[in-house]
Motif scaffolding. Structure first.
Motif, short mmCIF file in Angstrom:
data_model
loop_
_atom_site.label_atom_id
_atom_site.label_comp_id
_atom_site.label_asym_id
_atom_site.label_seq_id
_atom_site.Cartn_x
_atom_site.Cartn_y
_atom_site.Cartn_z
N PRO A 68 0.79 -1.09 -0.02
CA PRO A 68 -0.01 0.01 0.15
C PRO A 68 0.90 1.33 0.05
O PRO A 68 2.13 1.33 0.41
N GLU A 69 0.26 2.36 -0.52
CA GLU A 69 0.82 3.62 -0.62
C GLU A 69 1.61 3.98 0.66
O GLU A 69 2.63 4.78 0.87
N ASP A 70 0.84 3.77 1.77
CA ASP A 70 1.49 4.29 3.17
C ASP A 70 2.65 3.30 3.60
O ASP A 70 2.66 3.56 4.82
N SER A 71 3.25 2.36 2.84
CA SER A 71 3.95 1.42 3.43
C SER A 71 5.46 2.34 3.90
O SER A 71 5.68 3.15 3.68
N ALA A 72 5.81 1.62 4.92
CA ALA A 72 7.18 2.15 5.30
C ALA A 72 8.45 1.67 4.26
O ALA A 72 8.30 0.69 3.77
N GLU A 73 9.46 2.65 4.32
CA GLU A 73 10.40 2.42 3.40
C GLU A 73 11.16 1.00 3.83
O GLU A 73 11.76 0.44 3.10
N THR A 74 11.30 0.79 4.87
CA THR A 74 11.90 -0.39 5.69
C THR A 74 11.10 -1.71 5.09
O THR A 74 11.93 -2.73 5.03
N GLU A 75 9.82 -1.70 5.20
CA GLU A 75 9.19 -2.77 4.57
C GLU A 75 9.64 -2.99 3.08
O GLU A 75 10.02 -4.16 2.77
N VAL A 76 9.71 -1.98 2.42
CA VAL A 76 10.26 -2.06 0.86
C VAL A 76 11.65 -2.66 0.94
O VAL A 76 11.95 -3.62 0.11
N LEU A 77 12.39 -2.14 1.63
CA LEU A 77 13.76 -2.68 1.67
C LEU A 77 13.94 -4.09 2.05
O LEU A 77 14.87 -4.64 1.69
N LYS A 78 13.05 -4.42 3.20
CA LYS A 78 13.15 -5.75 3.49
C LYS A 78 12.51 -6.62 2.54
O LYS A 78 13.44 -7.88 2.44
#
Lengths: 360, 360
Positions: free
Chosen positions: B137-147
């Motif tokens: 989702p749009e409001d995901s944390a950057e850390t989640e993407v990096l994971k």
């Protein structure tokens, strides 16, 4: 590319070592002593009375007297920059007790390389930067070089690492340069640095010294880059290509001319700014240049000259005598870009130390 | 830069949906149905008898009939390349049991991005490449993407990782793109890849897909690049700049024209090869182009058109109708560079899998 040589070097050379007070006076008066022909046949001449005893006269062409190109004095600008660096090194030492350090590695016995390394060491001393020197024999193993680099990468007293090129032929230049930590790559040759230089919105940790010196000269003399047409002659990894990227970052419209370019003179003729870095003595003729252009000549080419103590003298890529009658400003060779390269190396080393120690 | 718009889009658009057999016949006959004015005022007209029942006539200009520019058919070339990839993927699977895999990450709900991702997934399926999709989702944390990126970096079934741009505004694009392993950066946007692309003697792991597609079109149509004057319009990190670097690697003499360039039309007019990637509909007029030039139009610009079912149609950066009367070859929009981008993404993913598994 037309690699025509513009001048009879020996004819020009005969005027080099006048050695009289009059010669010195003339140099001050017209900006240079070179009255070489460089392909032109002067017809209108005037005489100058020189300050010598007994008085004597020397003929110079009207064109010589009229020549108004500003000489971009790299030696003077480099001195200014070194003075600024001296002040900053001292301020840093007083404030946080850190002295910037540059490690220089020389592998093999090339005389020119040894001279460059000696000059870099001297330059460090003159501004208060610590220098660390490693000299290894020509037949050293690549692993040995890599070990030294690794140690310097880890050494907190070292903020910049420079491996003098060219390396002995049995070594892999790419492996060795890539081993230098990106944080200490004061030469700026790491592809990650070059990539960042090429990309909008990215900042390289270091900009290669010679192209950085070229742009610094343009800045310090107040020449506008934005919106100008610029031509870079030569596309080497260490000068031409990064110089083009730097000009582009400053909003010039940039063309790179190289050995496969057809009609290079036509392309160069349209440029407001020319940076030449090909290593071909006097390749760029006066007829190649747009009136009023600004020329930065990176070439430092030795040409045979029996009248010089060393048997050679240095000339640029640009036929200076022809160019200065056409352009608005030009760097001389020597005394143009050359002194800037070392000044930029010192600047990069200082910047590195400041960044590592978070010192503003 | 002069951003003059060349055409009355609505006037051109009226001719778009003729929908009769005659219209189709005309398209085959003169290469395109667009008989828009694009700033010109046709004076000499001919009538064509069309294969319709009852017979009817349509007026076209003589220039239209004389237009001989070759259409560079990106759709057809992309199909060829995809067929080649299908064969290679199959050969690799049979030989070593490995299927190339592409991971695509989509963050947010942008409709255009969702379409691009869906198309990439479909394209993978069509050639036998595995695709892995992550939607956050749009409001995901950057850390989640990096994971997720980190997991894909470690996943041996994934040979290419693509993060669909643009990212939500709260994310740092640079951090996220830099997190993609250089070995799986099939988009080729990592500065290390760009640096290698810029440097002579270095080889990037991947070349960005769109500029690679432009050069591939020139290659497959047999247009010579070496020694030619090339102009790239636009200097973006993802198209213009890498396209210029690619042309330079192939020994063209390259100039990048951008928003700060003065008199861009004069510079473009000298080019044998023009690659335009600015995103300005019909910016490059026929008068900007050198007769016989080859034009690669990267722009895919929606312009309002009430007669189209979606309310808009797509045009390039180059005024196609004017250009095709002047140049020797040109890519249409759509159907030119567009299909090549995805084909190059598949090609990069295959190359990555081959390299990782050392499969020739």
């Amino acid at each position: 590319m037309n690699l025509a040589d513009c001048s009879s070097h020996s004819a020009t050379a005969r005027l080099l070592h006048f050695g009289s007070p009059g010669a010195i006076y003339l140099r001050r008066f017209v900006g240079s002593l070179h009255v070489g022909r460089c392909g032109s046949n002067p017809t209108h001449v005037k005489t100058l009375r020189l300050r010598s005893n007994p008085p004597k006269t020397l003929t110079v062409t009207e064109a010589e007297l009229a020549a108004s190109a500003k000489i971009i004095d790299g030696k003077m600008v480099a001195k200014e920059i070194r003075d600024e660096i001296t002040t900053e090194v001292s301020r840093m030492k007083d404030a946080i007790g850190v002295v910037p350090g540059l490690a220089v590695m020389l592998i093999g016995e090339r005389k020119d390389s040894a001279t460059y390394v000696r000059n870099k060491k001297k330059a460090c001393e003159s501004v208060g930067i610590n220098s660390f020197e490693v000299r290894l024999p020509e037949d050293s193993a690549e692993t040995e070089v890599l070990k030294f680099i690794s140690d310097f990468n880890d050494d907190p007293a070292v903020h910049g690492i420079l491996v003098q090129l060219p390396l002995p032929k049995h070594m892999n230049e790419q492996n060795i340069l890539n081993a230098v930590s990106i944080e200490k790559d004061v030469d700026g040759f790491h592809p990650l640095n070059i990539g960042r230089l090429a990309m909008r919105g990215r900042e390289p940790s270091f900009v290669p010294c010679t192209p950085k010196g070229c742009i610094e000269l343009l800045h310090r003399y107040g020449f506008q880059i934005k919106g100008k047409k610029a031509v870079v002659i030569g596309r080497s990894n260490i000068v031409g290509m990064p110089a083009a990227l730097l000009l582009q970052r400053e909003d010039a419209t940039v063309t790179i001319v190289h050995s496969r370019t057809q009609n290079p003179e036509q392309i160069v003729k349209e440029a407001d700014i020319v940076i030449s870095a090909v290593g071909q003595p006097d390749m760029v003729r006066g007829t190649w240049l747009k009136p009023g252009a600004v020329v930065i000549d990176v070439g430092i080419n030795p040409v045979e000259d029996a009248t010089c103590p060393r048997g050679y003298r240095l000339v640029g890529d640009v036929c200076y005598e022809e160019a200065r009658k056409v352009v608005s400003a030009i760097t001389p060779v020597p005394g143009g870009v050359g002194p800037m390269t070392i000044a930029m190396l010192l600047s990069n080393t200082l910047s590195s130390a400041k960044r590592i120690h978070n010192f503003q």
